[in-house]
Design an enzyme around this catalytic site. Structure first.
Site, PDB file in Angstrom:
ATOM      1  N   ALA A   1       0.848  -1.194   0.000  1.00  0.00           N
ATOM      2  CA  ALA A   1       0.000   0.000   0.000  1.00  0.00           C
ATOM      3  C   ALA A   1       0.884   1.244   0.000  1.00  0.00           C
ATOM      4  O   ALA A   1       1.463   1.598   1.022  1.00  0.00           O
ATOM      5  CB  ALA A   1      -0.931  -0.005   1.209  1.00  0.00           C
TER       6      ALA A   1
ATOM      7  N   PRO B   1      -4.794   9.164  -2.122  1.00  0.00           N
ATOM      8  CA  PRO B   1      -5.569  10.114  -2.928  1.00  0.00           C
ATOM      9  C   PRO B   1      -4.752  11.320  -3.395  1.00  0.00           C
ATOM     10  O   PRO B   1      -4.973  11.831  -4.496  1.00  0.00           O
ATOM     11  CB  PRO B   1      -6.690  10.531  -1.967  1.00  0.00           C
ATOM     12  CG  PRO B   1      -6.892   9.338  -1.094  1.00  0.00           C
ATOM     13  CD  PRO B   1      -5.513   8.771  -0.897  1.00  0.00           C
TER      14      PRO B   1
ATOM     15  N   PHE C   1      -5.910   1.938  -4.701  1.00  0.00           N
ATOM     16  CA  PHE C   1      -5.341   1.106  -5.770  1.00  0.00           C
ATOM     17  C   PHE C   1      -4.330   0.090  -5.236  1.00  0.00           C
ATOM     18  O   PHE C   1      -3.219  -0.034  -5.749  1.00  0.00           O
ATOM     19  CB  PHE C   1      -4.703   1.983  -6.854  1.00  0.00           C
ATOM     20  CG  PHE C   1      -5.647   2.966  -7.467  1.00  0.00           C
ATOM     21  CD1 PHE C   1      -6.912   2.576  -7.874  1.00  0.00           C
ATOM     22  CD2 PHE C   1      -5.286   4.298  -7.630  1.00  0.00           C
ATOM     23  CE1 PHE C   1      -7.801   3.479  -8.433  1.00  0.00           C
ATOM     24  CE2 PHE C   1      -6.168   5.210  -8.193  1.00  0.00           C
ATOM     25  CZ  PHE C   1      -7.425   4.810  -8.591  1.00  0.00           C
TER      26      PHE C   1
ATOM     27  N   ARG D   1      10.174  -4.435 -11.151  1.00  0.00           N
ATOM     28  CA  ARG D   1       9.860  -3.742 -12.400  1.00  0.00           C
ATOM     29  C   ARG D   1      10.163  -4.603 -13.624  1.00  0.00           C
ATOM     30  O   ARG D   1       9.363  -4.635 -14.567  1.00  0.00           O
ATOM     31  CB  ARG D   1      10.588  -2.396 -12.453  1.00  0.00           C
ATOM     32  CG  ARG D   1       9.873  -1.330 -11.634  1.00  0.00           C
ATOM     33  CD  ARG D   1      10.634  -0.045 -11.489  1.00  0.00           C
ATOM     34  NE  ARG D   1       9.819   0.932 -10.757  1.00  0.00           N
ATOM     35  CZ  ARG D   1      10.298   1.971 -10.111  1.00  0.00           C
ATOM     36  NH1 ARG D   1      11.600   2.210 -10.099  1.00  0.00           N
ATOM     37  NH2 ARG D   1       9.488   2.799  -9.470  1.00  0.00           N
TER      38      ARG D   1
ATOM     39  N   GLY E   1      -9.035  -6.510 -37.265  1.00  0.00           N
ATOM     40  CA  GLY E   1     -10.313  -5.834 -37.446  1.00  0.00           C
ATOM     41  C   GLY E   1     -11.365  -6.299 -36.456  1.00  0.00           C
ATOM     42  O   GLY E   1     -11.094  -6.433 -35.256  1.00  0.00           O
TER      43      GLY E   1
ATOM     44  N   GLU F   1       3.673   0.201 -10.158  1.00  0.00           N
ATOM     45  CA  GLU F   1       5.097   0.125  -9.819  1.00  0.00           C
ATOM     46  C   GLU F   1       5.907   1.194 -10.550  1.00  0.00           C
ATOM     47  O   GLU F   1       7.070   0.976 -10.919  1.00  0.00           O
ATOM     48  CB  GLU F   1       5.646  -1.270 -10.088  1.00  0.00           C
ATOM     49  CG  GLU F   1       4.950  -2.324  -9.237  1.00  0.00           C
ATOM     50  CD  GLU F   1       5.728  -3.603  -9.119  1.00  0.00           C
ATOM     51  OE1 GLU F   1       6.963  -3.545  -8.977  1.00  0.00           O
ATOM     52  OE2 GLU F   1       5.093  -4.665  -9.174  1.00  0.00           O
TER      53      GLU F   1
ATOM     54  N   GLU G   1       6.118   7.294 -17.592  1.00  0.00           N
ATOM     55  CA  GLU G   1       6.673   8.646 -17.526  1.00  0.00           C
ATOM     56  C   GLU G   1       7.691   8.769 -16.396  1.00  0.00           C
ATOM     57  O   GLU G   1       8.759   9.369 -16.566  1.00  0.00           O
ATOM     58  CB  GLU G   1       5.543   9.668 -17.316  1.00  0.00           C
ATOM     59  CG  GLU G   1       4.636   9.857 -18.520  1.00  0.00           C
ATOM     60  CD  GLU G   1       3.544   8.808 -18.578  1.00  0.00           C
ATOM     61  OE1 GLU G   1       3.553   7.883 -17.748  1.00  0.00           O
ATOM     62  OE2 GLU G   1       2.673   8.914 -19.464  1.00  0.00           O
TER      63      GLU G   1
END
Length: 392
Positions: free
Chosen positions: A118, A122, A152, A246, A345, A369, A373
């Site tokens: 965690a 926010p 999240f 990562r 398609g 993680e 950017e």
């Protein structure tokens, strides 16, 4: 010299992984549509520890190729279905933090639990140094008291515990950030709600609230309560977790991208479109030329992941390479799955096939993680020698 050549046993391991992955794939659409908890008898054909891992454990403890094989296994599992595979696992991101920074006693006590991580709040997204959740030591009871909100949190509902990032001194900035082990059911620990998401719907993402949540003093990850003068102390130590995970996140995305490429190749061949290798793109049809470019993008991203893993196996720093492969793969898998949809398609967006699901699922690999950017910024700072204040 870097050598990614697979031994005969390596090939057997990866073949076993693929076989297990196909079991997950059969359940993929069901759990994507329903988003409910797995029943006790879910995935009856799959075991918690598939044969691949037993074969992998036969490797010598000092085998430096282990990290590379680990990435290939992760990719192979996700080739089946990522979100269903996650529900079969016993560990979360918090377990990686425990292995990286936990004391021997903590690893023994918490290692058998599924631990979430965690970090995000926010008002704190891609910059974990802005964490506002607090941890205050109550000397009278010898407990830490946590207060704050987390959002999240991957595997947040099914996890049995969580590694929570909190500050023990806001005035110390990043140096005051510590990690704490909190078990589900602790007083003041509230699972606020479960998120509805675009992808990885078979796995859960939760929001947490901590209201005067009391935990034992010994639950401080690593046990070091000191605040270093520089921010290179506990905060930087926990960040090393990401140098391990990562590349794994990048490998997850590449597994799904490879599944998309395999599906597209098969469908093109069924339609009578021949894919020839060895000639120039100018000799191919437009659709084949585009497909070959997507394959080349996949291979380039895969090499960055394997290099980052190889450096880890050689006990060399890989913080730059971990960020590079995460940024490269996060972009590549999105382009690959989208490209496959555009080539096929209407078939690409049909829910009769898993391609559109892989397109939704891979999006997360460029986000959690550390977003793409942020990874590019880390790479730029490292290459150019800039500090946080000089390039932000």
């Amino acid at each position: 010299m870097i050598d990614f050549e697979l031994t005969h046993n390596d090939q057997k391991v990866l073949a076993a992984v693929r076989e297990q992955s196909l079991v997950c794939r059969r359940y993929a659409r069901h759990y994507d549509e329903n988003e409910h908890e797995f029943p006790p008898d879910a995935l009856p054909e799959a075991k918690d520890h598939p044969p691949a891992y037993a074969m992998l454990r036969d490797r010598a403890p000092d085998d430096t190729s282990f990290p590379v094989m680990s990435m290939l296994i992760v990719a192979g599992e996700s080739w089946g279905d990522y979100s269903v595979r996650m529900r079969r696992g016993t560990g979360g991101l918090g377990n990686a933090a425990l292995r990286a920074a936990g004391t021997p006693e903590q690893q023994k006590k918490w290692g058998g639990l599924t631990l979430a991580m965690a970090i995000t709040e926010p008002g704190c997204g891609s910059d974990p140094s802005r964490v506002q959740t607090t941890a205050v030591l109550d000397a009278a009871s010898d407990e830490w008291v946590l207060n704050g909100e987390k959002i999240f949190v991957t595997t947040g509902c099914r996890a049995q515990g969580v590694v929570v990032w909190a500050t023990i001194d806001k005035s110390a900035g990043r140096a005051g950030i510590k990690s704490f082990l909190v078990e589900k059911g602790a007083p003041g620990f509230i699972v606020a709600h479960k998120e509805k998401k675009l992808g990885i719907r078979a796995d859960d993402t939760a929001a947490y609230v901590f209201e005067d949540c009391r935990i034992p003093r010994g639950n401080l990850l690593g046990g070091d309560e000191t605040i270093p003068k520089e921010s290179s102390g506990g905060f930087k130590g926990v960040l090393k977790t990401f140098n391990m995970t990562r590349p794994a996140v990048a490998a997850i995305g590449l597994g799904m991208a490879e599944a998309a490429l395999d599906f597209t190749r098969d469908e093109l061949e069924k339609a009578g479109v021949a894919i020839e290798y060895g000639g120039g793109l100018h000799t191919q049809s437009a659709v084949v030329a585009r497909f070959l470019k997507l394959e080349a993008l996949f291979e380039a991203a895969q090499l960055t992941v394997l290099r980052a893993a190889w450096l880890s196996g050689q006990s060399q720093p890989n913080n730059l390479e971990a960020s590079v492969c995460k940024a490269k793969a996060g972009t590549a898998v999105r382009k690959i799955t989208q490209g496959c949809i555009e080539i096929l398609g209407p078939m690409g967006i049909s829910r009769e096939h898993l391609l559109e699901k892989w397109f939704r699922d891979v999006r997360i690999t460029d986000i959690y993680e550390g977003t793409g950017e942020i990874q590019r910024m880390i790479a730029a700072r490292t290459i150019l020698g800039y500090g946080r204040d000089e390039l932000s």
